[in-house]
Design a protein around this motif. Structure first.
Motif, mmCIF file in Angstrom:
data_model
loop_
_atom_site.group_PDB
_atom_site.id
_atom_site.type_symbol
_atom_site.label_atom_id
_atom_site.label_comp_id
_atom_site.label_asym_id
_atom_site.label_seq_id
_atom_site.Cartn_x
_atom_site.Cartn_y
_atom_site.Cartn_z
ATOM 1 N N GLN A 29 0.846 -1.082 -0.022
ATOM 2 C CA GLN A 29 -0.053 0.110 0.107
ATOM 3 C C GLN A 29 0.899 1.398 -0.127
ATOM 4 N N GLU A 30 1.816 1.081 1.036
ATOM 5 C CA GLU A 30 2.714 2.457 0.781
ATOM 6 C C GLU A 30 3.551 2.835 -0.233
ATOM 7 N N ARG A 31 3.802 1.719 -1.092
ATOM 8 C CA ARG A 31 4.530 1.863 -2.460
ATOM 9 C C ARG A 31 3.481 2.271 -3.239
ATOM 10 N N VAL A 32 2.114 2.137 -3.422
ATOM 11 C CA VAL A 32 1.208 2.415 -4.439
ATOM 12 C C VAL A 32 1.090 4.000 -3.965
ATOM 13 N N GLU A 33 0.847 4.333 -2.782
ATOM 14 C CA GLU A 33 0.577 5.870 -2.615
ATOM 15 C C GLU A 33 1.931 6.630 -3.127
ATOM 16 N N LYS A 34 3.093 6.117 -2.980
ATOM 17 C CA LYS A 34 4.341 7.018 -3.595
ATOM 18 C C LYS A 34 4.216 7.256 -4.930
ATOM 19 N N LEU A 35 3.839 5.900 -5.842
ATOM 20 C CA LEU A 35 3.768 5.923 -7.006
ATOM 21 C C LEU A 35 2.818 6.852 -7.657
ATOM 22 N N LEU A 36 1.600 6.777 -7.047
ATOM 23 C CA LEU A 36 0.436 7.590 -7.431
ATOM 24 C C LEU A 36 0.876 8.887 -7.250
ATOM 25 N N ALA A 37 1.304 9.456 -5.985
ATOM 26 C CA ALA A 37 1.664 10.894 -5.632
ATOM 27 C C ALA A 37 2.706 11.351 -6.641
ATOM 28 N N LYS A 38 3.603 10.534 -7.088
ATOM 29 C CA LYS A 38 4.614 10.820 -7.905
ATOM 30 C C LYS A 38 4.105 10.949 -9.407
ATOM 31 N N CYS A 39 3.282 10.199 -9.768
ATOM 32 C CA CYS A 39 2.667 10.300 -11.114
ATOM 33 C C CYS A 39 1.715 11.717 -10.928
ATOM 34 N N THR A 40 0.902 11.842 -10.045
ATOM 35 C CA THR A 40 -0.199 12.868 -10.257
ATOM 36 C C THR A 40 0.520 14.207 -9.785
ATOM 37 N N SER A 41 1.758 14.487 -9.390
ATOM 38 C CA SER A 41 2.409 15.625 -9.086
ATOM 39 C C SER A 41 2.749 16.248 -10.391
ATOM 40 N N HIS A 42 3.002 15.709 -11.689
ATOM 41 C CA HIS A 42 3.080 16.072 -12.926
ATOM 42 C C HIS A 42 1.583 16.801 -13.400
ATOM 43 N N PHE A 43 0.819 16.555 -12.985
ATOM 44 C CA PHE A 43 -0.624 17.274 -13.330
ATOM 45 C C PHE A 43 -0.597 18.579 -12.886
ATOM 46 N N LEU A 44 0.141 18.921 -11.913
ATOM 47 C CA LEU A 44 0.377 20.393 -11.415
ATOM 48 C C LEU A 44 0.639 21.491 -12.369
ATOM 49 N N HIS A 45 1.360 20.764 -13.654
ATOM 50 C CA HIS A 45 1.673 21.872 -14.545
ATOM 51 C C HIS A 45 0.851 21.967 -15.749
ATOM 52 N N LEU A 46 -0.431 21.229 -15.834
ATOM 53 C CA LEU A 46 -1.459 21.110 -16.654
ATOM 54 C C LEU A 46 -2.732 22.278 -16.413
ATOM 55 N N HIS A 47 -2.409 23.399 -16.527
ATOM 56 C CA HIS A 47 -3.352 24.517 -16.282
ATOM 57 C C HIS A 47 -4.258 24.632 -17.141
ATOM 58 N N GLU A 48 -4.577 24.026 -18.391
ATOM 59 C CA GLU A 48 -5.393 24.335 -19.532
ATOM 60 C C GLU A 48 -6.290 23.086 -19.733
ATOM 61 N N VAL A 49 -6.162 21.826 -19.092
ATOM 62 C CA VAL A 49 -6.904 20.680 -18.971
ATOM 63 C C VAL A 49 -8.457 21.220 -18.961
ATOM 64 N N GLU A 50 -9.295 20.745 -19.926
ATOM 65 C CA GLU A 50 -10.778 20.935 -19.779
ATOM 66 C C GLU A 50 -11.578 19.614 -19.700
ATOM 67 N N TYR A 51 -11.255 18.556 -20.345
ATOM 68 C CA TYR A 51 -11.659 17.451 -20.496
ATOM 69 C C TYR A 51 -10.836 16.199 -19.891
ATOM 70 N N LEU A 52 -11.445 15.644 -18.929
ATOM 71 C CA LEU A 52 -10.854 14.419 -18.223
ATOM 72 C C LEU A 52 -11.755 13.249 -18.436
ATOM 73 N N ILE A 53 -11.227 12.040 -19.189
ATOM 74 C CA ILE A 53 -11.966 11.007 -19.687
ATOM 75 C C ILE A 53 -11.380 9.710 -18.921
ATOM 76 N N LEU A 54 -12.035 8.922 -18.030
ATOM 77 C CA LEU A 54 -11.494 7.958 -17.297
ATOM 78 C C LEU A 54 -12.617 6.743 -17.649
ATOM 79 N N GLU A 55 -12.111 5.753 -18.277
ATOM 80 C CA GLU A 55 -13.039 4.531 -18.691
ATOM 81 C C GLU A 55 -12.159 3.040 -18.291
ATOM 82 N N GLY A 56 -12.793 2.467 -17.300
ATOM 83 C CA GLY A 56 -12.238 1.292 -17.253
ATOM 84 C C GLY A 56 -11.079 1.325 -16.154
#
Length: 488
Positions: free
Chosen positions: A268-295
């Protein structure tokens, strides 16, 4: 009698010229400009490699729409190689050939979205022109280092030629352009900046270094649309996330078939770190209007994904994702959905999900929400009746989809009576009520079905024109629908 259209004199003349490729190349010096396009089209589709190469080198227009010719070309790889050889020959010259005005080589099958082309035009001092001859795209004054080719560094005063592409990476690279691009990279040749509207990953794409090298050749700030279709996990996303962070003008992110828990292979701890590392890059995306999550396996992870989006979304789709109450509770209050225009939560509700959060969410979005889809969510009569007041508050709502939910006729009629006067429906999709089916094989009872149609029709206002479209089948699924379409 042969009804085929006889060949034009122009076509006969072009084929005659191309029979002797050396003569065709010599003729380019005096060839009228109006004949360049038909001659190039015939040369490209006919496999005349040297003619294509020299015509790119001496192209008298600012724009060459090569992608439109690629579909019917039998020797596509050779012709693409010839075109890029001509481009390489052009870049090797500090002084352009007298007739050459080429600034854009468009390898996209279609011209892409108008808004993206307009954005590209704003990167230069010029203004957008017609689709036939778009304005040339100049690198912005703050061109990232990775967007500059070695040819530009060697000849900084040479007017740039930019390549417009869409990239689709698959399990095996079968695309002729990607194959050619890989060869060019391996040979260490220079290419001009690659402008890309869309980057797509289909299937279990190997994270070869060659894919990273291709992405490094792209002006990543030109990408507007990213689609990732799994199977991917957090390790794969973290490989891609640094590239994603540099797509600062990204408008659409689409993820499908992704497991955010690494399929249970990590602690669980490893998953948390991997996800936090991944989503931290989203902070640079100031113009995203569409988010599509399927499956996407979002189980207790939705908040980690959404909280890193710096600005509110306009369109959110979460389809067939495993969610729990804590995910939906966060969704109802997270900052990034405060101005949603479109919300699609089809297929996300399980038997243990409570619908109370949805009432608060709809009230929060009542001033902006225009499209709502809740197909196959297991919504029953009592739950839809509880949602009815909140739906009535959504005064901007233009479309509502409720297919695949076991809702009775009386509740559907009550819903329409309440919402039609308050909303601005242009499209409403409702499920065929369960009582319309009879027998063990769930056969649609036509008389009962027509009665439902009649009762729903009475809910429509007579003061404005409208029409009714009917879609039905003999199985109880999302295709069983009464579609009510108001026409202005």
């Amino acid at each position: 009698m042969n009804s085929m259209t006889p060949p034009r004199l122009l076509d006969i003349s072009i084929q005659s010229v191309l029979q002797n490729e050396a003569s065709a190349i010599d003729a380019l010096a005096w060839l009228p400009i109006d004949l360049f396009r038909p001659l190039f089209t015939a040369a490209f589709k006919g496999g005349h490699r040297e003619t294509v190469k020299v015509m790119v080198f001496s192209w008298p227009f600012t724009y060459l729409r090569l992608g439109m010719l690629m579909e019917d070309c039998e020797s596509l790889y050779d012709m693409l190689e010839a075109a890029l050889d001509g481009l390489e020959m052009l870049l090797a010259h500090t002084v352009r050939p007298k007739r050459c005005k080429l600034k854009q080589l468009d390898l996209r099958p279609n011209s892409g979205t108008k808004i993206w082309n307009t954005w590209l035009a704003t990167q230069s001092n010029g203004s957008p022109t017609s689709s036939e001859e778009p304005a040339a795209i100049q690198p912005s004054t703050q061109t990232p280092k990775e967007g500059r080719s070695r040819a530009q560094e060697k000849h900084p005063l040479l007017p740039p030629v930019n390549v417009l592409i869409d990239l689709c990476f698959q399990e095996e690279i079968t695309d002729e352009f990607l194959t050619l691009l890989s060869k060019i990279i391996q040979q260490g040749k220079a290419l001009p900046p690659l402008y890309c509207r869309k980057v797509e990953f289909v299937g279990d794409v190997p994270k070869f270094s060659i894919i990273g090298k291709i992405l490094e050749m792209v002006r990543l700030d030109s990408v507007w649309d990213v689609e990732v279709g799994g199977p991917w996990d957090l390790h794969d996303l973290n490989w891609f996330a640094p590239y994603l962070a540099r797509m600062v003008h990204l408008h659409t992110i689409s993820f499908s078939g992704i497991a955010l828990d690494c399929l249970g292979l990590c602690r669980q701890e490893r998953v948390e770190k991997l996800l936090a590392k991944c989503t931290s890059h989203f902070l640079h995306l100031h113009e995203v209007e569409y988010l599509i999550l399927e499956g996407v396996f979002l189980h207790r992870r939705l908040h980690q994904l959404l909280k890193c989006l710096p600005n509110p979304l306009k369109y959110l789709t979460i389809n067939d994702c495993m969610l729990v109450d804590s995910d939906l509770t966060y969704l109802s209050c997270c900052p990034c959905i405060s101005n949603l225009k479109s919300l699609d939560l089809s297929g996300v509700f399980g038997k243990d999900i409570h619908f109370g959060f949805l009432i608060g969410l709809l009230r929060r979005l009542s001033a902006t929400l225009a499209n709502l889809a809740l197909d196959s969510c297991g919504i029953k009569d009592s739950e839809l009746m509880a949602l009815k007041p909140a739906l009535g508050h959504c005064t901007q709502l233009k479309s509502l989809a409720l297919c695949g939910n076991p809702v009775s006729k009386d509740v559907l009629v009550a819903l329409m009576h309440h919402t039609v006067p308050r909303c601005q429906f242009a499209f409403v999709e409702l499920p065929v009520p369960p009582h319309c089916y009879v027998g063990p094989n769930n056969i649609l009872h036509e008389d009962t079905f027509q009665g439902v149609i009649h009762d729903l029709t009475l809910t429509l206002p007579m003061s404005r024109p409208h029409s009714i479209r009917l879609l039905s089948s003999h199985s109880r699924n999302g295709s069983d629908a009464i579609v009510i379409d108001f026409k202005p």
